[in-house]
Write a protein that holds these residues in place. Structure first.
Motif, short mmCIF file in Angstrom:
data_model
loop_
_atom_site.label_atom_id
_atom_site.label_comp_id
_atom_site.label_asym_id
_atom_site.label_seq_id
_atom_site.Cartn_x
_atom_site.Cartn_y
_atom_site.Cartn_z
N LYS A 5 -5.37 7.10 1.28
CA LYS A 5 -5.08 6.28 0.10
C LYS A 5 -4.90 4.80 0.46
O LYS A 5 -3.91 4.16 0.11
N VAL A 6 -5.87 4.26 1.19
CA VAL A 6 -5.81 2.86 1.64
C VAL A 6 -6.86 2.05 0.89
O VAL A 6 -8.02 2.45 0.82
N LEU A 7 -6.44 0.88 0.35
CA LEU A 7 -7.37 0.02 -0.39
C LEU A 7 -7.43 -1.39 0.15
O LEU A 7 -8.37 -2.12 -0.12
N LYS A 8 -6.40 -1.82 0.89
CA LYS A 8 -6.43 -3.19 1.43
C LYS A 8 -5.87 -3.23 2.85
O LYS A 8 -5.25 -2.26 3.30
N LEU A 9 -6.10 -4.36 3.54
CA LEU A 9 -5.76 -4.44 4.95
C LEU A 9 -4.28 -4.23 5.22
O LEU A 9 -3.91 -3.60 6.21
N SER A 10 -3.41 -4.75 4.34
CA SER A 10 -1.97 -4.64 4.58
C SER A 10 -1.51 -3.18 4.56
O SER A 10 -0.62 -2.80 5.34
N THR A 11 -2.11 -2.35 3.70
CA THR A 11 -1.73 -0.92 3.69
C THR A 11 -2.41 -0.17 4.83
O THR A 11 -1.89 0.82 5.32
N LEU A 12 -3.58 -0.67 5.28
CA LEU A 12 -4.26 -0.04 6.42
C LEU A 12 -3.41 -0.14 7.68
O LEU A 12 -3.40 0.75 8.52
N MET A 13 -2.66 -1.26 7.79
CA MET A 13 -1.84 -1.47 8.98
C MET A 13 -0.71 -0.45 9.11
O MET A 13 -0.30 -0.13 10.22
N THR A 14 -0.21 0.04 7.97
CA THR A 14 0.91 0.99 8.03
C THR A 14 0.47 2.44 7.84
O THR A 14 1.29 3.33 7.79
N ALA A 15 -0.86 2.65 7.71
CA ALA A 15 -1.34 4.01 7.42
C ALA A 15 -1.40 4.90 8.66
O ALA A 15 -1.59 6.10 8.55
N TRP A 16 -1.23 4.31 9.86
CA TRP A 16 -1.40 5.10 11.09
C TRP A 16 -0.34 6.18 11.23
O TRP A 16 -0.55 7.19 11.89
N THR A 17 0.83 5.98 10.58
CA THR A 17 1.89 7.00 10.69
C THR A 17 1.57 8.24 9.86
O THR A 17 2.11 9.30 10.10
N LYS A 18 0.67 8.08 8.88
CA LYS A 18 0.39 9.18 7.95
C LYS A 18 -0.49 10.24 8.60
O LYS A 18 -0.23 11.44 8.47
N ALA A 19 -1.57 9.80 9.27
CA ALA A 19 -2.49 10.74 9.94
C ALA A 19 -3.05 10.04 11.18
O ALA A 19 -4.14 9.48 11.13
N PRO A 20 -2.28 10.05 12.29
CA PRO A 20 -2.67 9.26 13.48
C PRO A 20 -4.05 9.63 14.02
O PRO A 20 -4.85 8.75 14.35
N SER A 21 -4.36 10.94 14.10
CA SER A 21 -5.65 11.34 14.68
C SER A 21 -6.81 10.90 13.78
O SER A 21 -7.86 10.45 14.26
#
Length: 346
Positions: free
Chosen positions: A223-239
């Motif tokens: 559920k990522v749409l912009k760069l700022s949310t992409l930066m914090t998305a790694w905790t959701k599904a690291p692999s």
């Protein structure tokens, strides 16, 4: 949206695409393109957000103009030659009008302005359909008419598309817009080779569709749409994020990933056709788009957000990764070693 309505629209998309790519007569090809346009409009505007309605309106107006040009081109050709067969497009003016119409359908420069706006106003899955399935019928028409097309015009459009696709994506923060400019840049690679080796264009398109599908489906999962949310998305599904990093580098065309294969073959073919200058130019211009792919990749998995304020980290999901994403990611990353097998089948 109602599941029955979605089913009807998706079936209509498949029907329109099939009609266009399997037709011999210009009127049938035009009918398929119209069915496609009408079927995708509700999928773009289903959120009822003003931006979605604006995107659907822009898409409709552009595609209607392009369809009118396709019809005008085929009628002009029929007037001069008495032929309605797609492969018998021989009149120079008709070829010129058709190239403009297909460029408008695909979003090639200078008819590219609608594409980033439409993609930005659409949901991610609709964006994926617009970037892949909706590009297939116009590319099929280019493939069928390729012997009659003007090489100088297509080379100019291709180099401009690669330049502007890379250049205009540099300062974007919205991921859908970045992917739209990425698509414009890739279309440049497809357009430059269509006259000399049409099968390479199809191979490039298929591999581009697989790589783009991987990225869109991964972004849709996190559920990522912009760069700022992409930066914090790694905790959701690291692999999954690690795989997204590799998929982005593959889309950039870096060896030893799948995306390097079409670029390598296109440069080789252009050199054989005594177009070393065009090959050098398009390769250098693709470095522009490499920059924003690396920026996306950096934000995906290599850096934490450079902010003094504390960001809300997303909860890690324990859901298993979708099988489709797993298969597409494998193809996106690991296809280069079997390049000789692919070349024998093409």
């Amino acid at each position: 949206m109602n599941p029955q309505a979605t089913l009807i629209f998706i079936t209509s998309l498949m029907l329109g695409t099939t009609i266009t790519i399997s037709s011999n007569h210009w009127i049938m090809a035009w009918t398929g393109l119209e069915i496609n346009t009408l079927a995708i409009l509700p999928l773009i505007s289903k959120s009822h957000h003003p931006r979605a309605i604006e995107a659907a309106t822009k898409y409709f107006l552009t595609q209607a103009a392009a369809s009118a040009l396709v019809l005008f081109s085929s009628m002009t050709n029929a007037w001069h030659t008495g032929q309605w067969d797609i492969t018998q497009l021989t009149h120079p003016t008709s070829c010129l009008i058709l190239t403009s119409a297909i460029a408008m359908k695909l979003g090639l420069v200078p008819f590219h302005f609608w594409f980033p706006e439409v993609l930005q106003g659409s949901p991610l899955i609709t964006g994926l359909i617009l970037s892949t399935i909706m590009k297939l019928p116009p590319i099929a028409l280019l493939y069928m008419t390729s012997p009659s097309l003007n090489p100088a015009l297509l080379t100019t459009l291709a180099i401009l598309s690669t330049a502007l696709g890379g250049w205009m994506g540099l300062n974007q923060t919205q991921i859908r817009k970045i992917l739209a400019f990425s698509s414009i840049s890739h279309l440049g690679w497809m357009a430059i080779i269509i006259v000399y080796n049409p099968k390479l264009t199809l191979l490039n398109f298929y591999l581009y569709a697989v790589m783009t599908a991987t990225i869109f489906l991964t972004l849709n999962t996190t559920k990522v749409l912009k760069l700022s949310t992409l930066m914090t998305a790694w905790t959701k599904a690291p692999s999954l994020n690690t795989m997204l990093l590799l998929a982005l580098l593959s889309l950039a065309g870096l060896p030893p990933l799948t995306g390097f294969l079409p670029k390598w073959l296109i440069i080789q073919e252009l050199t054989k056709q005594d177009m070393a200058l065009a090959a050098t130019l398009i390769s250098l211009l693709s470095l522009l788009s490499l920059f924003f792919y690396l920026r996306l990749a950096y934000c995906t998995a290599i850096t934490l957000p450079p902010h003094t304020t504390n960001h809300m980290k997303q909860w890690r999901t324990n859901k298993p990764t979708n099988v489709t994403i797993a298969i597409l990611t494998t193809i996106t990353i690991m296809l280069l070693p079997i390049a000789p097998v692919i070349l024998t089948t093409v």
